[in-house]
Design a protein around this motif. Sequence first.
Motif, PDB file in Angstrom:
ATOM      1  N   TYR A   1       0.848  -1.189   0.000  1.00 60.94           N
ATOM      2  CA  TYR A   1       0.000   0.000   0.000  1.00 60.94           C
ATOM      3  C   TYR A   1       0.887   1.244   0.000  1.00 60.94           C
ATOM      4  O   TYR A   1       1.794   1.375   0.827  1.00 60.94           O
ATOM      5  N   HIS A   2       0.600   2.154  -0.934  1.00 61.17           N
ATOM      6  CA  HIS A   2       1.334   3.405  -1.016  1.00 61.17           C
ATOM      7  C   HIS A   2       0.731   4.425  -0.049  1.00 61.17           C
ATOM      8  O   HIS A   2      -0.492   4.603  -0.012  1.00 61.17           O
ATOM      9  N   VAL A   3       1.570   5.085   0.695  1.00 61.54           N
ATOM     10  CA  VAL A   3       1.138   6.141   1.617  1.00 61.54           C
ATOM     11  C   VAL A   3       1.314   7.475   0.902  1.00 61.54           C
ATOM     12  O   VAL A   3       2.428   7.845   0.506  1.00 61.54           O
ATOM     13  N   VAL A   4       0.207   8.192   0.708  1.00 55.74           N
ATOM     14  CA  VAL A   4       0.202   9.436  -0.050  1.00 55.74           C
ATOM     15  C   VAL A   4      -0.067  10.600   0.891  1.00 55.74           C
ATOM     16  O   VAL A   4      -0.994  10.556   1.717  1.00 55.74           O
ATOM     17  N   LEU A   5       0.718  11.665   0.771  1.00 53.10           N
ATOM     18  CA  LEU A   5       0.562  12.867   1.581  1.00 53.10           C
ATOM     19  C   LEU A   5      -0.357  13.847   0.862  1.00 53.10           C
ATOM     20  O   LEU A   5      -0.173  14.124  -0.331  1.00 53.10           O
ATOM     21  N   GLU A   6      -1.356  14.365   1.566  1.00 50.67           N
ATOM     22  CA  GLU A   6      -2.251  15.356   0.991  1.00 50.67           C
ATOM     23  C   GLU A   6      -3.007  16.062   2.111  1.00 50.67           C
ATOM     24  O   GLU A   6      -2.999  15.611   3.263  1.00 50.67           O
TER      25      GLU A   6
END
Length: 260
Positions: free
Chosen positions: A240-245
């Motif tokens: 799972y990719h952890v995306v910052l937003e």
Amino acid sequence: AIARYGTTLRRVLEHQTATLLVAAATLAGTILLYVFVPKGFFPVQDTGVILGVSEAPPTVSFPAMADRQQELARVILRDPAVQSLSSFIGVDGINTTANSGRIQINLKPLGERGVTASDVIRRLQPELAAVHGITLFMQPVQDLTVEDRVSRTQYQYTIESADADELDSWAPRLLEKLRALPELRDTASDQQNGGLEASLAIDRDTASRLGITPQAIDDTLYDAFGQRQVSTIFTQLNQYHVVLEVKPSFQESPDALKDL
């Protein structure tokens, strides 16, 4: 060698009828092979795996893209020949835009499903076409290929121009003409210039006095509204990719830029 040639020649002349029949049979066999043997650079293999590339409108949001991708997955899993699938959306080294995704479809063994991968694709296409707001382009995965990138279709045609405006003008016209040809199916373009955009003007004098560089502003904007991948979580079966937003409530209007 000459004596042997003379011996074979006499035998042929003694059996002229049989020789003509053999020649006619050879010609007929050649014609049949030309008709029934698959044509192409490489024959299409059935490796039991189908690669699908999904494409939504350039203005689609990430949550809407996720919902449509999941709907595609539900339709695919209903097919009796499908064993499992893996789905991915978001921007990475292969997906260069947020409105595209990938689905890898694993089929059951050929003896169990009884149809080829190409037949499964043709069977799925009408049902997948009914999913609103997204299109899935599928092709069987091949062991031997000359492609250097993941493409939507089996064949690729690349056009180039030193003038970007000219390329933007002619690429849609060429795509429209190709789609009108009855011999072609699933015609697509990777030209993605129809998304929403906003122009920002930086007060460079004020930013310089405060010690803020244009690069820092660019990084902040991408951290807030882009898809900055900051980590990857690995499990036994998936990653799972952890995306910052920023929070979704701050992404609903361009006015949110004033709060950064």
